[in-house]
Design a protein around this motif. Structure first.
Motif, short mmCIF file in Angstrom:
data_model
loop_
_atom_site.label_atom_id
_atom_site.label_comp_id
_atom_site.label_asym_id
_atom_site.label_seq_id
_atom_site.Cartn_x
_atom_site.Cartn_y
_atom_site.Cartn_z
N LEU A 37 25.67 42.74 22.52
CA LEU A 37 25.19 42.33 21.15
C LEU A 37 23.53 42.92 21.80
O LEU A 37 22.74 42.36 22.14
N PRO A 38 22.63 43.57 20.71
CA PRO A 38 21.21 43.89 20.43
C PRO A 38 20.33 42.24 20.88
O PRO A 38 20.66 41.08 20.17
N ARG A 39 19.30 42.64 21.88
CA ARG A 39 18.41 41.73 22.61
C ARG A 39 16.99 42.21 22.09
O ARG A 39 16.30 43.12 22.57
N ILE A 48 21.98 48.73 16.25
CA ILE A 48 22.86 49.38 15.23
C ILE A 48 21.47 49.05 14.18
O ILE A 48 20.16 48.68 14.23
N ALA A 49 20.71 49.98 14.36
CA ALA A 49 19.94 50.72 13.40
C ALA A 49 19.86 50.96 11.90
O ALA A 49 21.01 51.98 12.13
N ILE A 50 19.42 50.50 11.20
CA ILE A 50 19.21 50.72 9.25
C ILE A 50 17.88 51.61 9.46
O ILE A 50 17.20 50.95 9.54
N GLY A 51 17.84 52.94 9.23
CA GLY A 51 16.76 54.03 8.97
C GLY A 51 15.70 53.75 10.24
O GLY A 51 14.52 54.03 10.00
N GLY A 52 15.82 53.79 11.66
CA GLY A 52 15.55 53.57 12.78
C GLY A 52 14.61 51.97 12.78
O GLY A 52 14.09 51.92 14.04
N GLY A 233 23.04 53.07 22.01
CA GLY A 233 21.96 52.81 23.18
C GLY A 233 20.75 53.78 22.48
O GLY A 233 20.40 55.23 22.77
N VAL A 234 20.38 53.68 21.26
CA VAL A 234 18.66 54.80 20.36
C VAL A 234 18.39 53.95 20.69
O VAL A 234 17.79 52.63 20.72
N ASP A 235 16.49 54.63 20.12
CA ASP A 235 14.76 54.09 20.59
C ASP A 235 15.41 53.85 18.67
O ASP A 235 16.36 54.59 18.12
#
Length: 463
Positions: A37-39, A48-52, A233-235
């Motif tokens: 999970l994102p931390r 999980i990125a929405i529009g970056g 694993g995205v910025d």
């Protein structure tokens, strides 16, 4: 028919209850949820990125995030467990000569597999509630929304996994390694298929493409004008964006599509009983026709009646390495594939094409030999040999790495000496994973599935 179904269900559940691997499966879900999970605002885990930007953490979004953990992590592990657990061996010699309905037997086993997988989902739900108390803002915890989002996303996918296992066990070509490869392909296709419905109106026809179930909740509830999203694993950019997950869960056709996947899973399990084909005790190689002749080991060399007695081996480890080297390459099919890969390494791009091709060839060769050599019955025999099983395992790793290096040698002429490090690294990792997982599981299945997933990651990284 009902009696046969109940008997099949009861017998499978009883065997599951005696399996220590079941408890490991139940632990995978909470551990995977905590680590993926994102931390924090900087991401970490499965971003999980929405529009970056990261979405605002809410109870429904936490449930969908846990569903993504199921689709990206637990589906392959669930398949690994279903195909290698205590129920993988069935008394088909008795069952196939009785008048019992194969459909009832298949549905009973499907119900048992579904019970186990849904038990894992229940453990993940409890873990999600605990995580929600820790990471959700004050007043944001809602156990019902977490459970609803998680079960709507993940439960149909797990039932589909159980149905696919029953179907593949019903047909001779898919009972072995070819079925594992087909599952790997189908799993990857299920993650890619929702792209078909991207940008289309929200209805049942577009939602049915989303077998993993998490695309619609992420897209439908995103802010207006935000269509792009990324998982992995995205910025990410600073700040968070609001995401109305509940609107996505109750969008037109979504709930109906999840119920449709449940019905499809039951229908596939019933179809498995309808198309079931008996085993053949004398048929060991299920690959038909010319391919079987190409992959056959061939007749043994003729005996020499007047040969002198064997001398003591001066270098036992060298002999073991040479033997493992030959056994990994057993069969004409491997030699033909190795020649094709070596030729392509000479004329093509090594890192982006030839190296993944060589690794894929070695995945099947290494796991096949590791599964044979680590079979429980054979280990009892090899422990009586002068060389210990650990010496043979070391020789296996050296031989597997040597094959990777040999396949890469033609690329040196076009690419340079840099390919040696790549070949040594990929060969050593593949050999260690193959022999390590075969040693634990006693079969070729576990290392083959894990190495196929790792191979796909290596291929994707090459692009």
């Amino acid at each position: 028919m009902k009696a046969i179904l109940r008997s099949s269900l009861h017998t499978s559940l009883l065997r599951y209850s005696r399996s220590w691997g079941l408890w490991l499966l139940l632990l995978v879900a909470p551990i995977g949820a905590r680590t993926m999970l994102p931390r924090g605002d900087g991401g970490g885990g499965t971003v999980i990125a929405i529009g970056g930007h990261l979405p605002v953490m809410t109870a429904p979004f936490l449930g969908v995030s846990l569903g993504i953990v199921v689709s990206t992590l637990l589906l392959p592990i669930g398949w690994l467990y279903l195909r290698s657990n205590t129920t993988r061996r069935q008394p088909w010699q008795v069952e196939e000569v009785t008048a019992a309905s194969r459909i009832a037997v298949a549905l009973g086993r499907f119900a048992a597999d579904s019970t186990v997988l849904l038990g894992m989902l229940l453990a993940l739900t409890l873990a999600g509630w605990f995580l929600g108390l820790l990471i959700l803002p004050a007043g944001g915890f809602d156990a019902g929304q977490i459970a609803l989002a998680l079960w709507l996303v993940a439960a149909p996918a797990l039932l589909g996994l159980a149905a696919l296992r029953i179907l593949f066990d019903a047909l001779p070509p898919t009972r072995g390694g070819f079925g594992d490869f087909l599952y790997f392909v189908s799993w990857m296709a299920s993650l890619i298929a929702p792209i078909i419905g991207q940008g289309q109106p929200a209805n049942f026809a577009t939602a049915i493409y989303d077998f993993p179930g998490f695309i619609r909740p992420l897209q439908f509830g995103a802010p207006p004008g935000t269509n792009d999203f990324a998982i992995g694993g995205v910025d990410v950019l600073p700040g968070r964006v609001p995401l109305d997950v509940m609107a996505g869960l109750f969008s037109p056709g979504y709930v109906e599509s999840r119920l449709a996947w449940v019905l499809i899973a039951v229908a596939v399990a019933a179809l498995a009983g309808l198309v079931y084909r008996p085993h053949r005790a004398s048929q060991r190689n299920l690959v038909p026709g010319r391919l079987a002749r190409l992959s056959a080991l061939g007749p043994p060399p003729p005996a020499v009646a007047n040969s002198p007695p064997p001398r003591a081996i001066a270098m036992p480890l060298a002999g073991l390495v040479a033997a493992e080297f030959r056994l990994i390459s057993a069969g004409r099919l491997f030699k033909i594939g190795a020649a094709a890969v070596a030729a392509y390494a000479f004329i093509g791009d090594f890192r982006h094409a030839a190296s993944p091709a060589a690794l894929l060839l070695l995945v099947f060769a290494l796991t096949a030999h590791a599964g044979r050599s680590e079979a429980r019955g054979l280990l009892l025999l090899t422990r009586t040999a002068p060389q210990s099983p650990w010496a043979r395992r070391l020789a296996f790793v050296i031989a597997g790495t040597g094959w990777a290096l040999l396949l890469a040698l033609p690329a040196i002429l076009g690419t340079g000496l840099g390919v040696i490090a790549t070949a040594l690294a990929t060969g050593a990792v593949a050999s260690l994973v193959a022999i390590g997982l075969a040693m634990v599981s006693g079969s070729a299945f576990a290392p083959r599935l894990v190495l196929l997933v790792l191979w796909y990651g290596y291929l994707s990284a090459a692009g």
